[in-house]
Design an enzyme around this catalytic site. Sequence first.
Site, mmCIF file in Angstrom:
data_model
loop_
_atom_site.group_PDB
_atom_site.id
_atom_site.type_symbol
_atom_site.label_atom_id
_atom_site.label_comp_id
_atom_site.label_asym_id
_atom_site.label_seq_id
_atom_site.Cartn_x
_atom_site.Cartn_y
_atom_site.Cartn_z
ATOM 1 N N SER A 1 -24.378 -8.313 84.106
ATOM 2 C CA SER A 1 -23.409 -9.385 84.332
ATOM 3 C C SER A 1 -22.356 -8.938 85.338
ATOM 4 O O SER A 1 -22.000 -7.749 85.397
ATOM 5 C CB SER A 1 -22.732 -9.705 83.001
ATOM 6 O OG SER A 1 -21.596 -10.500 83.204
ATOM 7 N N TYR B 1 -18.412 -7.850 74.600
ATOM 8 C CA TYR B 1 -19.699 -8.255 75.182
ATOM 9 C C TYR B 1 -19.897 -7.579 76.539
ATOM 10 O O TYR B 1 -20.917 -6.934 76.795
ATOM 11 C CB TYR B 1 -19.751 -9.788 75.323
ATOM 12 C CG TYR B 1 -20.803 -10.244 76.297
ATOM 13 C CD1 TYR B 1 -22.151 -10.200 75.952
ATOM 14 C CD2 TYR B 1 -20.456 -10.682 77.579
ATOM 15 C CE1 TYR B 1 -23.123 -10.590 76.865
ATOM 16 C CE2 TYR B 1 -21.415 -11.072 78.490
ATOM 17 C CZ TYR B 1 -22.752 -11.022 78.127
ATOM 18 O OH TYR B 1 -23.704 -11.394 79.035
ATOM 19 N N LYS C 1 -22.615 -4.512 78.204
ATOM 20 C CA LYS C 1 -23.411 -4.567 79.447
ATOM 21 C C LYS C 1 -23.151 -3.321 80.294
ATOM 22 O O LYS C 1 -24.071 -2.740 80.865
ATOM 23 C CB LYS C 1 -23.068 -5.828 80.251
ATOM 24 C CG LYS C 1 -23.502 -7.117 79.592
ATOM 25 C CD LYS C 1 -25.015 -7.243 79.556
ATOM 26 C CE LYS C 1 -25.477 -8.464 78.794
ATOM 27 N NZ LYS C 1 -26.915 -8.493 78.537
HETATM 28 P P1 NAD Z 1 -29.723 -16.806 75.178
HETATM 29 O O1 NAD Z 1 -28.918 -16.561 73.970
HETATM 30 O O2 NAD Z 1 -30.181 -18.192 75.448
HETATM 31 O O3 NAD Z 1 -31.005 -15.829 75.191
HETATM 32 C C1 NAD Z 1 -31.005 -14.583 74.528
HETATM 33 C C2 NAD Z 1 -32.226 -14.570 73.604
HETATM 34 O O4 NAD Z 1 -32.299 -13.311 72.929
HETATM 35 C C3 NAD Z 1 -32.179 -15.650 72.524
HETATM 36 O O5 NAD Z 1 -33.390 -16.385 72.549
HETATM 37 C C4 NAD Z 1 -32.018 -14.877 71.210
HETATM 38 O O6 NAD Z 1 -32.659 -15.530 70.133
HETATM 39 C C5 NAD Z 1 -32.649 -13.550 71.570
HETATM 40 N N1 NAD Z 1 -32.155 -12.384 70.811
HETATM 41 C C6 NAD Z 1 -30.875 -12.043 70.529
HETATM 42 N N2 NAD Z 1 -30.828 -10.883 69.863
HETATM 43 C C7 NAD Z 1 -32.121 -10.462 69.716
HETATM 44 C C8 NAD Z 1 -32.735 -9.327 69.118
HETATM 45 N N3 NAD Z 1 -32.000 -8.377 68.515
HETATM 46 N N4 NAD Z 1 -34.085 -9.221 69.155
HETATM 47 C C9 NAD Z 1 -34.829 -10.183 69.755
HETATM 48 N N5 NAD Z 1 -34.312 -11.281 70.322
HETATM 49 C C10 NAD Z 1 -32.970 -11.417 70.306
HETATM 50 O O7 NAD Z 1 -28.894 -16.247 76.439
HETATM 51 P P2 NAD Z 1 -29.141 -16.395 77.997
HETATM 52 O O8 NAD Z 1 -28.027 -17.169 78.569
HETATM 53 O O9 NAD Z 1 -30.534 -16.810 78.259
HETATM 54 O O10 NAD Z 1 -28.905 -14.886 78.439
HETATM 55 C C11 NAD Z 1 -29.980 -13.974 78.578
HETATM 56 C C12 NAD Z 1 -29.422 -12.612 78.936
HETATM 57 O O11 NAD Z 1 -28.642 -12.721 80.123
HETATM 58 C C13 NAD Z 1 -28.491 -12.016 77.877
HETATM 59 O O12 NAD Z 1 -28.699 -10.626 77.814
HETATM 60 C C14 NAD Z 1 -27.122 -12.323 78.428
HETATM 61 O O13 NAD Z 1 -26.164 -11.416 77.962
HETATM 62 C C15 NAD Z 1 -27.352 -12.168 79.914
HETATM 63 N N6 NAD Z 1 -26.365 -12.894 80.725
HETATM 64 C C16 NAD Z 1 -26.168 -14.227 80.521
HETATM 65 C C17 NAD Z 1 -25.195 -14.910 81.271
HETATM 66 C C18 NAD Z 1 -24.942 -16.372 81.028
HETATM 67 O O14 NAD Z 1 -23.886 -16.854 81.446
HETATM 68 N N7 NAD Z 1 -25.845 -17.129 80.416
HETATM 69 C C19 NAD Z 1 -24.440 -14.220 82.231
HETATM 70 C C20 NAD Z 1 -24.680 -12.853 82.433
HETATM 71 C C21 NAD Z 1 -25.655 -12.204 81.665
HETATM 72 N N1 UFG Z 2 -13.641 -23.094 81.668
HETATM 73 C C1 UFG Z 2 -12.830 -24.177 81.402
HETATM 74 N N2 UFG Z 2 -13.099 -24.911 80.278
HETATM 75 C C2 UFG Z 2 -14.108 -24.624 79.423
HETATM 76 C C3 UFG Z 2 -14.932 -23.497 79.711
HETATM 77 C C4 UFG Z 2 -14.663 -22.750 80.833
HETATM 78 O O1 UFG Z 2 -11.906 -24.473 82.152
HETATM 79 O O2 UFG Z 2 -14.294 -25.321 78.425
HETATM 80 C C5 UFG Z 2 -13.389 -22.312 82.897
HETATM 81 C C6 UFG Z 2 -13.069 -20.859 82.667
HETATM 82 O O3 UFG Z 2 -11.699 -20.686 82.401
HETATM 83 C C7 UFG Z 2 -13.536 -20.234 83.977
HETATM 84 C C8 UFG Z 2 -14.738 -21.104 84.376
HETATM 85 O O4 UFG Z 2 -14.571 -22.331 83.662
HETATM 86 O O5 UFG Z 2 -12.545 -20.372 84.950
HETATM 87 C C9 UFG Z 2 -16.077 -20.492 84.002
HETATM 88 O O6 UFG Z 2 -16.068 -20.142 82.624
HETATM 89 P P1 UFG Z 2 -17.401 -19.777 81.808
HETATM 90 O O7 UFG Z 2 -17.003 -19.518 80.400
HETATM 91 O O8 UFG Z 2 -18.441 -20.789 82.060
HETATM 92 O O9 UFG Z 2 -17.909 -18.441 82.528
HETATM 93 P P2 UFG Z 2 -17.162 -17.043 82.716
HETATM 94 O O10 UFG Z 2 -17.027 -16.828 84.190
HETATM 95 O O11 UFG Z 2 -15.955 -16.918 81.903
HETATM 96 O O12 UFG Z 2 -18.217 -16.048 82.054
HETATM 97 C C10 UFG Z 2 -19.540 -15.964 82.523
HETATM 98 C C11 UFG Z 2 -20.516 -15.665 81.375
HETATM 99 C C12 UFG Z 2 -20.275 -14.294 80.809
HETATM 100 C C13 UFG Z 2 -20.237 -13.269 81.871
HETATM 101 C C14 UFG Z 2 -19.273 -13.653 82.952
HETATM 102 C C15 UFG Z 2 -19.371 -12.687 84.112
HETATM 103 O O13 UFG Z 2 -20.354 -16.613 80.346
HETATM 104 O O14 UFG Z 2 -21.387 -13.995 79.968
HETATM 105 O O15 UFG Z 2 -19.591 -14.952 83.463
HETATM 106 O O16 UFG Z 2 -18.602 -13.094 85.169
HETATM 107 F F1 UFG Z 2 -19.864 -12.071 81.358
#
Ligand code: NAD
Ligand code: UFG
Length: 338
Positions: A125, A150, A154
């Site tokens: 991330s 969280y 990472k």
């Molecule tokens: P998600 O929650 O939809 O997917 C994660 C999946 O992992 C889920 O299906 C959950 O059931 C499974 N899981 C959790 N713990 C587990 C375990 N111990 N064993 C097996 N399965 C398990 O999330 P996502 O948005 O698809 O994110 C995927 C990856 O990308 C995550 O590692 C997340 O931290 C990373 N990531 C996501 C974002 C974002 O904004 N969505 C940003 C940066 C990084």
């Molecule tokens: N925001 C709002 N209202 C909401 C939700 C979010 O105004 O209800 C704003 C936040 O303050 C921020 C922007 O929208 O300015 C984006 O917020 P998100 O929560 O969608 O995303 P973040 O950038 O905070 O976080 C995301 C992922 C994290 C990751 C991070 C890395 O959710 O998993 O990016 O940059 F760690």
Amino acid sequence: MANILVTGGAGYIGSHTCLELLNAGHQVVVLDNLSNSSAESLQRVQALTQKSLHFIEGDIRDGAGLDQLFQQHKIDAVIHFAGLKAVGESQQIPLAYFEHNIAGSISLAQAMQRAGVFKLVFSSSATVYDEANISPLNEEMPTGMPSNNYGYTKLIIEQLLEKLTIADERWSIALLRYFNPVGAHKSGQIGEDPQGIPNNLMPYVTQVAVGRREKLSIFGSDYDTVDGTGVRDYIHVVDLANAHLCALNNRLNAQGCRAWNIGTGNGISVLQVKNTFEQVNGVEIPFELAPRRAGDVATSFADNRRAIAELGWQPQYGLEDMLADSWNWQKQNPNGYR
Ligand code: NAD
Ligand code: UFG
């Protein structure tokens, strides 16, 4: 073509990646404990691709289960999405985050080593960067101490994986530093389905649009940005999924550990997201300006030139596609997969 294990493959990014893997002709095994997802996503992936994958309901912390999986399937590489991802929750229950994310990743790497599988693509991330860095963020910039548990997991996993590649040159690991994944597959059949009240902006916006939430709270309107609201780099989930295929190809013929930013390189404010969503989709988003959210930075966007140059990856979708596709998914599935 390769046999790929996708941990967390039933989740938001994982399901989109499984779809692209199948379309590219790979064999896919998914391991997911369904703690934050539904197996329905994988049914839909198979229906969309007309191809089948192998789903195992299980946990990355279960070493014996992993050994069995690696014995039953000849795996060439692993894409590792499984883990917990709610920033706020990670402050309430840090041990769960340390266990699922850090211990889970160690358990997976141990099982891979026992099975002789050394190619790994890891979901990292942009939160690993030091907050003092000025965007656009590039991979040479220092990492810092993330403001939440969280993000800390990472950073730790990145460091552990890097040390692994230094100690044993059989490993080849890609760290993909995602910026803000949004959007959904064009079909509207798979998408983001958060449980409870969404933490992230895009699912909150689409839930307001579909009538599940009353109004959007915009967290902070006094940042030093174009209009005072927070600026982020939104990346279409299909572009993000394809980055995993590119990283996989890169790692099949390489050694060591390398990080790549996966973003578009464009900084977009919260108000721009809201306004563009309304224009593109013809839906009004009631909103209020609210105080800043703890832990948020004003601006975060990527320098994505390393991924473009080294992975042969190129984002295809712009903000309007992301917002149209997010809405298309939510409209067709007002209650997600339920
Ligand atoms: P998600 O929650 O939809 O997917 C994660 C999946 O992992 C889920 O299906 C959950 O059931 C499974 N899981 C959790 N713990 C587990 C375990 N111990 N064993 C097996 N399965 C398990 O999330 P996502 O948005 O698809 O994110 C995927 C990856 O990308 C995550 O590692 C997340 O931290 C990373 N990531 C996501 C974002 C974002 O904004 N969505 C940003 C940066 C990084
Ligand atoms: N925001 C709002 N209202 C909401 C939700 C979010 O105004 O209800 C704003 C936040 O303050 C921020 C922007 O929208 O300015 C984006 O917020 P998100 O929560 O969608 O995303 P973040 O950038 O905070 O976080 C995301 C992922 C994290 C990751 C991070 C890395 O959710 O998993 O990016 O940059 F760690």
